[in-house]
Design an enzyme around this catalytic site. Structure first.
Site, PDB file in Angstrom:
ATOM      1  N   SER A 137       0.820  -1.210   0.000  1.00  0.00           N
ATOM      2  CA  SER A 137       0.000   0.000   0.000  1.00  0.00           C
ATOM      3  C   SER A 137       0.853   1.259   0.000  1.00  0.00           C
ATOM      4  O   SER A 137       1.981   1.276   0.498  1.00  0.00           O
ATOM      5  CB  SER A 137      -0.918   0.010   1.218  1.00  0.00           C
ATOM      6  OG  SER A 137      -1.734  -1.145   1.220  1.00  0.00           O
TER       7      SER A 137
HETATM    8  N1  SAH Z   1      -0.807  -4.475   3.809  1.00  0.00           N
HETATM    9  C1  SAH Z   1      -0.281  -5.133   2.651  1.00  0.00           C
HETATM   10  C2  SAH Z   1      -1.337  -5.070   1.560  1.00  0.00           C
HETATM   11  C3  SAH Z   1      -1.204  -6.076   0.563  1.00  0.00           C
HETATM   12  S1  SAH Z   1      -2.458  -6.171  -0.667  1.00  0.00           S
HETATM   13  C4  SAH Z   1       1.001  -4.467   2.185  1.00  0.00           C
HETATM   14  O1  SAH Z   1       1.095  -3.243   2.309  1.00  0.00           O
HETATM   15  O2  SAH Z   1       1.879  -5.167   1.693  1.00  0.00           O
HETATM   16  C5  SAH Z   1      -3.681  -7.175   0.107  1.00  0.00           C
HETATM   17  C6  SAH Z   1      -3.262  -8.497   0.667  1.00  0.00           C
HETATM   18  O3  SAH Z   1      -4.423  -9.152   1.137  1.00  0.00           O
HETATM   19  C7  SAH Z   1      -2.625  -9.424  -0.366  1.00  0.00           C
HETATM   20  O4  SAH Z   1      -1.389  -9.867   0.116  1.00  0.00           O
HETATM   21  C8  SAH Z   1      -3.643 -10.565  -0.490  1.00  0.00           C
HETATM   22  O5  SAH Z   1      -3.048 -11.816  -0.777  1.00  0.00           O
HETATM   23  C9  SAH Z   1      -4.298 -10.545   0.873  1.00  0.00           C
HETATM   24  N2  SAH Z   1      -5.630 -11.142   0.917  1.00  0.00           N
HETATM   25  C10 SAH Z   1      -6.623 -11.068  -0.004  1.00  0.00           C
HETATM   26  N3  SAH Z   1      -7.707 -11.748   0.413  1.00  0.00           N
HETATM   27  C11 SAH Z   1      -7.402 -12.269   1.643  1.00  0.00           C
HETATM   28  C12 SAH Z   1      -8.131 -13.063   2.588  1.00  0.00           C
HETATM   29  N4  SAH Z   1      -9.374 -13.485   2.367  1.00  0.00           N
HETATM   30  N5  SAH Z   1      -7.494 -13.405   3.726  1.00  0.00           N
HETATM   31  C13 SAH Z   1      -6.220 -12.995   3.984  1.00  0.00           C
HETATM   32  N6  SAH Z   1      -5.493 -12.238   3.130  1.00  0.00           N
HETATM   33  C14 SAH Z   1      -6.082 -11.876   1.968  1.00  0.00           C
END
Ligand code: SAH
Length: 232
Positions: A78
């Site tokens: 993000s």
């Molecule tokens: N806070 C992270 C955001 C990553 S993007 C950063 O800054 O790196 C969102 C993340 O949510 C991804 O890694 C994706 O794999 C995860 N995600 C999506 N659906 C999910 C679910 N149902 N349970 C757990 N993680 C999930």
């Protein structure tokens, strides 16, 4: 953690510039946020986390650009401003226990762990979660618990939480996460049907269990997935 070489000084200067940009951006959207600066504890946490350690090798130069970056598996780290905004929305305290859904590369996790007592983080993609855990452990964080799986079910064993943060977008707040949030506490979650129409929302659970919702900012998060799917 790292030696004070030229690279560290460059990273520190870039981090400083990023913080100034975030401070400026808060003022630009002050009316939406209802404030013109973030909690100093949030800014201090952003100042301590080495963002360059969380981006892929080839993207280090862009680590402090105030933009989201790809981290593999079709996912993104993000934008720093959004990480700051979501952390600020949670009104964390030193004794807070936080549930995070979507560990990704672990950058937001580190920012939370700088402020709160304990962070429980869940990632759907095992490879991402495992590499984030290794990275955070090597950076010295000892107050984070990791889990691989569908975060929409939360982590009931450690509930209730003082804050819940979801870093992927849902159409509606997953009921288990609302259930596991302590009364009087806050959840930050992007909500909306499509990537174009999402709003970063603040949910506050009342003492009676009712949830008040406020849309804070337009955002574009990857979707919160609901089952195994093809990752590229
Ligand atoms: N806070 C992270 C955001 C990553 S993007 C950063 O800054 O790196 C969102 C993340 O949510 C991804 O890694 C994706 O794999 C995860 N995600 C999506 N659906 C999910 C679910 N149902 N349970 C757990 N993680 C999930």
């Amino acid at each position: 953690m790292t030696k004070d070489g030229a690279g560290d000084r460059t990273a520190a200067a870039a981090r400083d510039a990023m913080m100034h940009e975030i401070a400026r951006d808060v003022r630009l959207v002050a009316d939406r946020l209802g404030k013109d600066e973030f909690d100093p504890a949030v800014m201090a946490a952003l100042g301590r986390v080495p963002r360059e350690a969380f981006v892929p090798e080839g993207r280090r130069a862009a680590a402090y650009v105030n933009a989201p970056l790809p981290i593999g598996h079709g996912q993104t780290i993000s934008q720093p401003f959004i990480v700051a905004a979501m952390t600020d929305m949670l009104a964390l305290r030193a004794e807070s226990r936080v549930l995070e859904i979507g560990t990704g590369c672990g950058y937001q996790t580190a920012v939370l762990a700088e402020i709160a007592a304990r962070v429980y983080t869940i990632e759907f993609v095992a490879e991402l979660g495992e590499s984030a855990a290794r990275r955070l452990e090597s950076l010295g964080y000892t107050n984070i618990a990791y889990r691989t799986g569908d975060g929409r079910a939360g982590w009931p064993e450690h509930a209730p939480y003082d804050a819940v943060i979801v870093t992927a977008a849902a159409e509606t707040p997953p009921p288990a996460l609302v259930e596991q949030l302590a009364p009087g506490r806050r959840m930050a979650i992007p909500l909306g049907p499509r990537r174009e129409g999402q709003e970063l929302c603040l949910l506050i659970k009342g003492a009676d269990g009712q949830v008040a919702r406020r849309a804070i900012l337009p955002v574009a998060f990857v979707p919160l997935v609901s089952g195994p799917r093809c990752q590229d």
